[in-house]
Design an enzyme around this catalytic site. Structure first.
Site, PDB file in Angstrom:
ATOM      1  N   HIS A 474     -72.166  -5.245 -68.697  1.00 22.30           N
ATOM      2  CA  HIS A 474     -72.310  -6.237 -69.771  1.00 22.30           C
ATOM      3  C   HIS A 474     -71.156  -6.116 -70.772  1.00 22.30           C
ATOM      4  O   HIS A 474     -70.462  -7.094 -71.067  1.00 22.30           O
ATOM      5  CB  HIS A 474     -73.655  -6.021 -70.477  1.00 22.30           C
ATOM      6  CG  HIS A 474     -73.886  -6.926 -71.645  1.00 22.30           C
ATOM      7  ND1 HIS A 474     -74.691  -8.048 -71.578  1.00 22.30           N
ATOM      8  CD2 HIS A 474     -73.415  -6.895 -72.923  1.00 22.30           C
ATOM      9  CE1 HIS A 474     -74.689  -8.660 -72.751  1.00 22.30           C
ATOM     10  NE2 HIS A 474     -73.930  -7.980 -73.589  1.00 22.30           N
ATOM     11  N   GLU A 475     -70.950  -4.905 -71.286  1.00 23.34           N
ATOM     12  CA  GLU A 475     -69.901  -4.728 -72.304  1.00 23.34           C
ATOM     13  C   GLU A 475     -68.510  -4.985 -71.720  1.00 23.34           C
ATOM     14  O   GLU A 475     -67.629  -5.497 -72.400  1.00 23.34           O
ATOM     15  CB  GLU A 475     -69.977  -3.319 -72.919  1.00 23.34           C
ATOM     16  CG  GLU A 475     -71.286  -3.021 -73.648  1.00 23.34           C
ATOM     17  CD  GLU A 475     -71.700  -4.082 -74.664  1.00 23.34           C
ATOM     18  OE1 GLU A 475     -70.826  -4.782 -75.203  1.00 23.34           O
ATOM     19  OE2 GLU A 475     -72.914  -4.220 -74.903  1.00 23.34           O
TER      20      GLU A 475
END
Length: 691
Positions: A474-475
């Site tokens: 995600h990051e």
């Protein structure tokens, strides 16, 4: 003596010298950069009000702002990852300065007039789309900064902005202090039967740090979540749960010590006043002025539609869990501190899946390498570690990213582990933007990727749960948005200028790859056998992906509706009504048992200290875009070259320089559909809910 005079924040050539930054450097550097920016604005406006061009007005201001933004990025980043009393004090001392500068720029009429004049010139039509968008954004932001207000109201706007910056910092500090200010000390291992070995080792290490015998558990997620999920002792689960959900409030073990309630009241009151000053009916209306969603009704309808379609399945999932817990011998009603515990047991029984059992397959180095391989195959880029770089902690790693011609296009830092003085959660932020400097050289984008995984112990590599792997993907999706940009105008390059409800699209899209068999085959590797995840474990993982997904969906919708209604319905005469609105939202969407004295809003940093105020719905909004975008890869092939290139070109590379909905339609060939998210989450729409 010479060394004492050197301020690393005032000499940001190349990458920052993080380890050299001391609290006493902060204020002089920020003050100097703010003063310089103000001076540049006044000078160029006075010199070129008759003949404004991009090069004689905008470019010099952008150059000065870039210096300030790089200094502030380092300061606020260090405050988040290496928080000390001294650094926090230095950081907070600068907040009024930053608020005053932001207000000065937003309300400096001569600058606004010069930019309006530039937009009316023939030269405007010759500018690039990114330059035009930057100018349009500036004019919009002037209005939102109160430039059209009479002097007394402008003054009030400035006061509110400065006060809000301080209150939001106070809120964040209270949550950090309340999280640090509690721990559970257990002397006898038998009291925490059920806890996996890795967590026992971590808890022993935590106890040693405090010179205590036995085990210590904290409210940091890598310690808290496994405790709630695995420890059989129900009383201890209750104890830790209550400490967690009452952080920074008037309840729980540290009641009133770091209570955020009055801070929340003040934040909501001031946000409402700010919105009214600018002519908006509420702060929710103001929030949408820079987002994709058109009006509050659209947001509420979107969230309630998802809730309506998810709730029947959510109720069934919860009933199944209650029945299972009763069959397992749970007496009386199920409580909130029982949910994770019995959920994990039922999941294991249904799918032979236990997140902890997969840890040995997800060593950090293998996962990071697989993360890079994924991006390499999708976007035709490559990664190389960068050594000898100054970092803020020995655990931090630095990498450069190269395009298909082997030209460097950006740099990023990865800081993966939880530690004292580091705020919880996971995030990505920019260190610097891609832009052309005044000397004609291209400044490449630099990003930070920060997580809070369990740190390596006794020299042994850290092993991740699959959920943590998904967090990293995600990051990294946010990171790729920053690093693959082709825009060279700072305020619309990378993640800058992207509407808030589209900003999660790249990150949520990227998560999907962590669930694909083709990816898991090179992403996983058992620490002892070196074999990838076996077929049966892989199947269990994928089957378990949508386990209790309706419950998870409803939880996020609860946060989003609460946030949006809180800001939409604020009434100065009635006050903040925090718990009244929360109860109404819970009645509508919640299906899990509730703890009556929970004070979750008091630690909801996303909306009271982060950028998600009246915007938490963005997660779900962008998730719809992400699920639908990923649908193309499911249709064309996970690593389809054309799809990868199109996603990079239409979404990642354009930054905030163009309308994200146009980019989405160009990529997908149509507008997004909510059903894509429900389908991907395994939520079947009941005939009654679909009416």
């Amino acid at each position: 003596m010479e060394d004492q005079e050197f301020n690393p924040l005032l000499h940001l050539q190349g990458l920052p010298l993080f380890s050299h930054v001391k609290p006493e450097h902060v204020y002089p550097a920020v003050k100097s950069a703010v003063d310089h920016s103000i001076q540049v604005i006044k000078t160029v406006v006075a010199a070129h009000e008759a003949d404004p061009t991009w090069d004689n007005v905008i470019a010099p201001i952008e150059e000065a702002d870039d210096k300030l933004s790089k200094i502030w990025s380092v300061v606020s980043h260090l405050n988040g990852v290496c928080n000390t009393e001294e650094l926090r004090e230095a950081h907070d001392k600068c907040l009024p300065l930053m608020a005053e500068y932001s207000t000065f720029v937003g309300q400096y009429k001569p600058l606004c007039e010069v930019i309006k004049k530039l937009k009316r010139t023939d030269a405007f039509s010759l500018l690039t789309d990114a330059q035009k968008k930057s100018i349009d954004n500036s004019l919009r932001d002037f209005h939102l900064s109160g430039i059209d207000l009479p002097d007394d109201k402008q003054k009030r706007y400035a006061e509110i902005s400065a006060e809000l910056a301080q209150l939001q910092s106070t809120f964040s500090n209270n949550v950090l202090d309340a999280t640090k200010g509690y721990y559970l000390h257990i002397k006898d291992r038998s009291e925490v039967t059920g806890l996996p070995h890795a967590q026992l080792v971590q808890a022993e290490s935590e106890a040693k740090k405090r010179n205590l015998d036995g085990l210590v558990f904290t409210l940091d997620i890598p310690s808290y979540l496994p405790f709630l999920t695995y420890v059989e002792n129900r009383d201890l689960r209750q104890q830790l749960y209550i400490a967690y959900v009452t952080r920074a409030s008037d309840q729980g073990p540290n009641a009133h010590k770091w209570d955020n309630q009055s801070t929340i009241d003040s934040i909501l009151r001031l946000r409402h006043e700010l919105a009214h000053l600018l002519g908006f009916a509420s702060y929710a209306h103001l929030s949408l002025a820079t987002k994709m969603a058109k009006d509050p009704e659209e947001v509420i309808a979107f969230l309630e539609d998802l809730a309506h379609k998810s709730k029947p399945q959510g109720l069934r999932e919860m009933q199944e869990l209650r029945d299972y817990a009763a069959a397992q011998g749970l007496e009386g009603e199920m409580q909130p501190w029982d949910v994770a515990f019995y959920s994990q047991k039922l999941c294991k029984e249904k799918y032979a899946y236990d997140p902890q059992e997969l840890r040995p397959y997800f060593g950090v180095s293998k996962v990071v390498s697989g993360l890079f391989t994924c991006a390499e195959r999708l976007y035709n880029v490559s990664f190389r570690p960068r050594f000898g770089v100054d970092v803020w902690h020995p655990d931090v790693r630095c990498y450069d990213i190269y395009d298909r011609f082997s030209s460097k296009i950006g740099t990023f830092y990865i800081d993966l582990y939880a530690r004292e003085g580091k705020r919880g959660g996971a995030w990505m932020d920019e260190c610097q933007s891609r832009r052309y400097r005044s000397d004609g050289s291209l400044q490449l984008p630099v990003a930070y990727l920060v997580c809070n995984f369990t740190a390596p112990i006794n020299g042994k590599e850290s092993l991740l749960t699959h959920e943590e792997v998904v967090t990293l993907f995600h990051e990294f999706g946010h990171g790729l948005n920053q690093l693959l940009t082709r825009i060279d105008i700072a305020d619309v390059s990378g993640i800058n200028g992207v509407p808030w409800d589209a900003v999660e699209l790249p990150s949520q899209f990227n998560e999907n790859f962590a669930w694909q068999e083709e990816v898991l085959n090179f992403l996983s590797c058992h620490e002892k056998t070196q074999q990838p995840l076996p077929k049966e474990k892989l199947e269990s993982l994928i089957k378990a992906k949508n386990y209790e997904s309706a419950m998870a969906m409803l939880r996020q919708l609860e946060f989003a509706l609460f946030d949006f209604r809180l800001h939409l319905e604020y009434d100065p005469e009635k006050g903040s009504r925090v718990y009244e609105i929360l109860k109404q939202v819970k009645d509508l969407v919640a299906v899990t048992p509730q703890y009556e004295l929970s004070r979750f809003p008091d630690s909801f940093t996303h909306i009271f200290a982060g950028g998600y105020a009246a915007g938490y719905y963005s997660y779900k909004w962008a998730e719809v875009l992400a699920a639908d975008a990923f649908g193309r890869f499911l249709e064309d092939g996970i690593f389809d070259e054309k799809a990868g290139a199109a996603f990079r070109d239409c979404i990642l590379a354009v930054g905030g320089a163009s309308d994200p909905m146009k980019g989405f339609v160009a990529f997908r060939g149509r507008k997004p559909s909510v059903d894509a998210l429900l389908k991907q989450s395994g939520i079947s729409i009941e005939p009654a809910a679909a009416e």
